[in-house]
Design an enzyme around this catalytic site. Structure first.
Site, mmCIF file in Angstrom:
data_model
loop_
_atom_site.group_PDB
_atom_site.id
_atom_site.type_symbol
_atom_site.label_atom_id
_atom_site.label_comp_id
_atom_site.label_asym_id
_atom_site.label_seq_id
_atom_site.Cartn_x
_atom_site.Cartn_y
_atom_site.Cartn_z
ATOM 1 C CB THR A 14 -29.255 14.312 -11.681
ATOM 2 O OG1 THR A 14 -28.668 15.599 -11.487
ATOM 3 C CG2 THR A 14 -28.262 13.251 -11.233
ATOM 4 C CB VAL A 15 -33.132 10.948 -12.130
ATOM 5 C CG1 VAL A 15 -33.735 9.560 -12.304
ATOM 6 C CG2 VAL A 15 -32.708 11.157 -10.683
ATOM 7 C CE LYS A 107 -37.735 12.878 -1.681
ATOM 8 N NZ LYS A 107 -37.229 13.288 -3.009
ATOM 9 N N GLY A 136 -33.290 5.356 -3.395
ATOM 10 C CA GLY A 136 -32.456 5.316 -4.597
ATOM 11 C C GLY A 136 -32.235 3.932 -5.150
ATOM 12 N N GLY A 189 -22.783 18.681 -3.855
ATOM 13 C CA GLY A 189 -24.008 18.374 -4.576
ATOM 14 C C GLY A 189 -24.956 17.446 -3.850
ATOM 15 C CD GLU A 192 -31.393 20.260 -4.626
ATOM 16 O OE1 GLU A 192 -31.094 21.281 -5.282
ATOM 17 O OE2 GLU A 192 -31.396 19.119 -5.103
ATOM 18 C CG ASP A 203 -36.158 13.408 1.073
ATOM 19 O OD1 ASP A 203 -36.477 13.470 -0.115
ATOM 20 O OD2 ASP A 203 -35.468 12.471 1.542
ATOM 21 C CE LYS A 207 -36.265 9.759 0.018
ATOM 22 N NZ LYS A 207 -34.814 9.979 0.191
#
Length: 429
Positions: A14-15, A107, A136, A189, A192, A203, A207
């Site tokens: 995606t990125v 990250k 982001g 989406g 996950e 996550d 960060k």
């Protein structure tokens, strides 16, 4: 014709596809800003036959051999958007040792191995940028490093995980259960198939490690971050919080006190008037308190093809400028401070407690005695029948130390008639 700067990309998900798209769409502007014609030469993929969201032009080569990126002398910058840890670390170290500038959105890697990679970059006179690793499309890292460099940051508090924020928004606005909100997030989406890293707060913890390192210069280890996720949040907690004037959010908090720092991630009740309380859906926001600037907030989309790719390309542009000026090799952040952790006796907050208690004379008195002995006072109390024999009791404490609260809760666990269900921090305006 402008001089060409060749770029290699590790990963084409995606990125990665977003980076390719932005470089093609904004080619003229980027060329004017950097003085280079920036062109992607090679992209590392897992499968050459896979159908991709963004088709490449004929000038971009796809390969399954990392050497075609890492050992190509024509490639000056490597963009890592693979999303692994071990393999990405190996490739980035190889790229830096080969004298290539590196931009990453990873990250997990930066939180766990950031110091090693920064050292390797400096030893090889290379740039290592990672703005896209947090929030982001919100340029929070460079804001801390550059715009707030003159200030003494006291607190960094943020909603830094879009998946959990989307789920909690659905639970608050549409009265969905945790399971229903998770399923919707997966279907859209935002989550996950295995949502563990998001819903268990991991996550967000990665960060907060990065934000703490940049804001306070302290190299906090992931193991030293107190982490709780949102699995235990029930619709009842959401409804009660709303009735009391709060919103439930997954909040990361890093706070400096007397040259020490405390870092934690977990559900928190935010007063509805607090700026972070209005951050909904998949959006992120970081709320910073500085000694001079006071309170500022940075808000925007926290994930996705466009926002993350924009941050990656922005780093790529800065790397290109540094190459042209001959100023590569300066660390993204040079601020370092001895890492010391704040003791529990000096960590203060209000707390939200939801308990299930036997509904009989003397039980609540026993609870108040336990908390009074620990020095914890009550600000708000709400009691509702749970069934014929038990009651739900909700308490919001006065500001108290974490040590005092833990003392009271430890004593509470010894009482069979009292069961703690929920324990969250409370943030007022």
């Amino acid at each position: 014709m402008k001089e060409k700067l060749q770029v290699g990309v590790l990963g084409f998900g995606t990125v990665g596809s977003g980076v390719v798209h932005i470089l093609e769409e904004h080619k003229s502007k980027i060329s004017q800003v950097t003085g280079y014609e920036i062109a992607i030469k090679t992209v590392l993929v897992r499968d050459l036959e896979k159908k991709r969201r963004h088709e490449t032009t004929g000038s971009i080569k796809l390969t399954t051999d990392p050497d075609e990126v890492l050992e190509d002398p024509e490639i000056g910058v490597v963009v890592e958007v693979m999303g692994s840890i071990t393999t990405a670390r190996e490739y980035i170290l190889r790229a830096l040792k080969a004298g290539k500038q590196v931009v990453t959105a990873n990250k997990d890697l930066i939180a766990l191995h950031g110091d090693e990679l920064v050292t390797a970059a400096q030893e090889n006179q290379c740039d290592l940028f990672y703005e896209a690793s947090v929030a982001g499309g919100v340029p929070i890292l460079r804001t801390i490093v550059n715009s707030l460099a003159a200030d003494k940051i006291k607190k960094v508090m943020g909603i830094v995980n879009g998946t959990t924020n989307f789920m909690l928004t659905k639970m608050a606005t549409e009265q969905k259960t945790y399971e229903e909100a998770l399923l919707e997030a997966q279907n859209l989406g935002f989550a996950e198939a295995d949502p563990t890293n998001d819903v268990d707060g991991i996550d967000a913890a990665y960060k907060m490690v990065i934000l703490t390192r940049l804001a306070f210069g302290m190299n906090v280890r992931l193991d030293d971050v107190k982490v709780a996720g949102i699995r235990g949040i029930s619709p009842q907690d959401v409804v009660i919080s709303d009735q009391l004037g709060y919103q439930v959010k997954l909040v990361g908090l890093a706070e400096e006190r007397d040259e020490t720092v405390s870092v934690h991630v977990g559900p928190a009740l935010l007063a509805k008037a607090h700026p972070l309380a209005g951050v909904n859906h998949e959006n992120n926001a970081v709320f910073i308190t500085g000694a001079a600037v006071g309170e500022t907030m940075f808000y925007g989309p926290g994930a996705g093809k466009g926002p993350t790719a924009i941050s990656v390309v922005s780093d790529l542009i800065i790397a290109a400028k540094n190459i042209r000026l001959g100023t590569t090799g300066n660390a993204f952040n040079n601020f370092k401070h001895e890492t010391k952790y704040t003791p529990d006796e000096q960590i203060f907050s209000k707390y939200y407690l939801r308990l299930k208690m036997n509904d009989k004379t003397g039980t609540f008195l026993k609870l108040t005695q336990i908390f009074a002995e620990a020095g914890v006072g009550f600000d708000k109390i709400l009691q509702k029948p749970f069934d014929e024999y038990t009651a739900t009791v909700v308490i919001i404490t006065h500001v108290t130390s974490k040590a005092q609260l833990e003392k009271a809760l430890k004593r509470t666990k010894q009482e069979p008639e009292i069961k703690l269900i929920t324990n969250y921090s409370v943030v007022e305006v």
